[in-house]
Write an enzyme that holds these catalytic residues in place. Sequence first.
Site, PDB file in Angstrom:
ATOM      1  N   SER A 196      32.891  49.987  46.983  1.00 61.57           N
ATOM      2  CA  SER A 196      33.642  49.938  48.363  1.00 61.57           C
ATOM      3  C   SER A 196      34.304  48.663  48.462  1.00 61.57           C
ATOM      4  CB  SER A 196      32.528  49.927  49.587  1.00 61.57           C
ATOM      5  OG  SER A 196      31.748  48.900  49.730  1.00 61.57           O
ATOM      6  N   GLU A 197      34.180  47.692  47.976  1.00 63.60           N
ATOM      7  CA  GLU A 197      34.992  46.553  48.034  1.00 63.60           C
ATOM      8  C   GLU A 197      34.943  45.656  46.761  1.00 63.60           C
ATOM      9  OE1 GLU A 197      37.057  45.775  50.403  1.00 63.60           O
ATOM     10  OE2 GLU A 197      36.242  47.141  52.129  1.00 63.60           O
ATOM     11  N   THR A 198      36.018  45.159  46.436  1.00 63.72           N
ATOM     12  CA  THR A 198      36.165  44.276  45.365  1.00 63.72           C
ATOM     13  C   THR A 198      36.665  43.047  46.052  1.00 63.72           C
ATOM     14  OG1 THR A 198      36.352  45.597  43.395  1.00 63.72           O
ATOM     15  CG2 THR A 198      37.027  43.304  43.319  1.00 63.72           C
TER      16      THR A 198
END
Length: 260
Positions: free
Chosen positions: A43-45
């Site tokens: 969902s996030e980097t």
Amino acid sequence: MKQYIVDAFTGEPFTGNPAAVCVMESWPSEASMMMLAMENNLSETAFIVKEDQGYHLRWFTPGTEVELCGHATLASAFVILNYYEPESDVVSFNTLSGVLTVTRKGSLYEMDFPTYDLKEIPVTDEMEHAFGVRPVKAVLGLDLICVFETEEQVRSMQPDQAMLMKVEGRLQNATALGKEADCVSRSFAPKLFVAEDPVCGSAHCQIADYWSKVLGKTKIHAYQASKRGGHLYCELKGNGRISLSGEAALVARSEICAKL
């Protein structure tokens, strides 16, 4: 470039919300960061560069750069305070949402985040069709918050992702009063190419604010009722700020070998 995979809002690996954290000496192109975020498919980097003004933090979903992300900020603080500045208990990040400060307090990492203006909006048939259950109330800030009658409705719903794309908000959140926590919630983000965010910190800047007003208390224990699950400990500060606290667990450390 070193990359860490950290599960946020949990003390146990393979639960909570996973984030990739990349610590770099200089910035690659936005296209390169976008490609790595797509490759990670989390969902996030998070991408971190230490500059003259301090640490600069940016967040990318598999689809776009975002202006605020709670779990990847917690994961980033975990990495910096454990592997780069272990003698420190405080780290600040320059971000699109201003300066965000994270303080280590025992096993918890406390983040100082902004709140958002919330306004009640009419409940619509589109919301009911999207969630599969009709909300009893709808509130809009940066994200949409739909309030449901029971915890069971939130836990069991299977939203229509295509319909969620058609209703308001960056994210579409479902929430209800909790039995063991003050509230339970789920966060859906098809507009950001994320079907369901396992534990969403930025959404709780709004969800906790809402329940704080409803329950008449400044401290809210929130549980994200996704399959992975996660706990958030929220405290409204009364000055347009909120603290979000949670644990974190390291899953992996690696080096990015591809040229960015």
